[in-house]
Design a protein around this motif. Structure first.
Motif, PDB file in Angstrom:
ATOM      1  N   TYR A  14       0.892  -1.094  -0.036  1.00 34.72           N
ATOM      2  CA  TYR A  14       0.062   0.090   0.166  1.00 34.72           C
ATOM      3  C   TYR A  14       0.782   1.271   0.056  1.00 34.72           C
ATOM      4  N   VAL A  15       0.376   2.263  -0.427  1.00 42.05           N
ATOM      5  CA  VAL A  15       0.832   3.598  -0.464  1.00 42.05           C
ATOM      6  C   VAL A  15      -0.119   4.826  -0.007  1.00 42.05           C
ATOM      7  N   LEU A  16       0.333   5.743   0.609  1.00 37.38           N
ATOM      8  CA  LEU A  16      -0.435   6.719   1.096  1.00 37.38           C
ATOM      9  C   LEU A  16       0.258   8.231   0.952  1.00 37.38           C
ATOM     10  N   GLY A  17      -0.581   8.877   0.190  1.00 38.94           N
ATOM     11  CA  GLY A  17      -0.238  10.026  -0.164  1.00 38.94           C
ATOM     12  C   GLY A  17      -1.066  11.131   0.630  1.00 38.94           C
ATOM     13  N   GLN A  18      -0.403  11.852   1.381  1.00 44.30           N
ATOM     14  CA  GLN A  18      -0.973  12.851   2.399  1.00 44.30           C
ATOM     15  C   GLN A  18      -0.885  14.354   1.967  1.00 44.30           C
ATOM     16  N   HIS A  19      -1.842  15.040   2.285  1.00 45.09           N
ATOM     17  CA  HIS A  19      -1.912  16.510   1.986  1.00 45.09           C
ATOM     18  C   HIS A  19      -1.760  16.951   0.705  1.00 45.09           C
TER      19      HIS A  19
END
Length: 133
Positions: A14-19
């Motif tokens: 999984y990958v998480l892109g924030q803001h």
């Protein structure tokens, strides 16, 4: 805080892109189109869609696939997007000067995008597509 362990963590990346500077509603419009598709189909869909949200999502999917092939040794042809979600992030608030000494608030919404890639073989993909799509 207790974190739950994923059952199939050895087959998922999984990958998480924030803001990311866009509203969650606009990003969800694109995410709903790619959920459940294979990695290669997703890249073609994202390249051809005319929305501004496609570029950061494209970068996230590409990064997740690169992590899957480098860290876990998965083949990119066997990856599908099993889970994709968009959550609202913080809102950047500014004041813009207006006429007669007044101010006008500017709100710039942000969002957090989570994409989960799952490694399945071609036979399992046909069963997955028949069952869920």
């Amino acid at each position: 805080m207790i974190k739950k362990k994923k059952k199939n963590s050895y087959t998922e990346v999984y990958v998480l892109g924030q803001h990311i500077c866009m509203s969650a509603h606009k990003a969800r419009r694109v995410i709903d189109q790619i959920r459940g598709h294979s990695y290669e189909e997703t890249l073609m869909i994202l390249e051809l869609m005319p929305y501004r949200a496609c570029y950061p999502i494209f970068k996230l999917v590409y990064s997740a696939a690169a992590n899957a092939s480098h860290n876990r040794g998965f083949n990119e042809a066997d990856l599908i997007i099993s889970k994709a979600e968009v959550n609202e992030g913080t809102t950047v608030k500014k004041l813009k000067p207006r006429a007669r000494g007044r101010s006008y608030p500017i709100k710039r919404p942000t969002c957090h995008i989570t994409i989960v890639l799952k490694n399945i073989s071609l036979v399992e993909y046909k069963e997955y597509k028949y069952k869920y799509l």
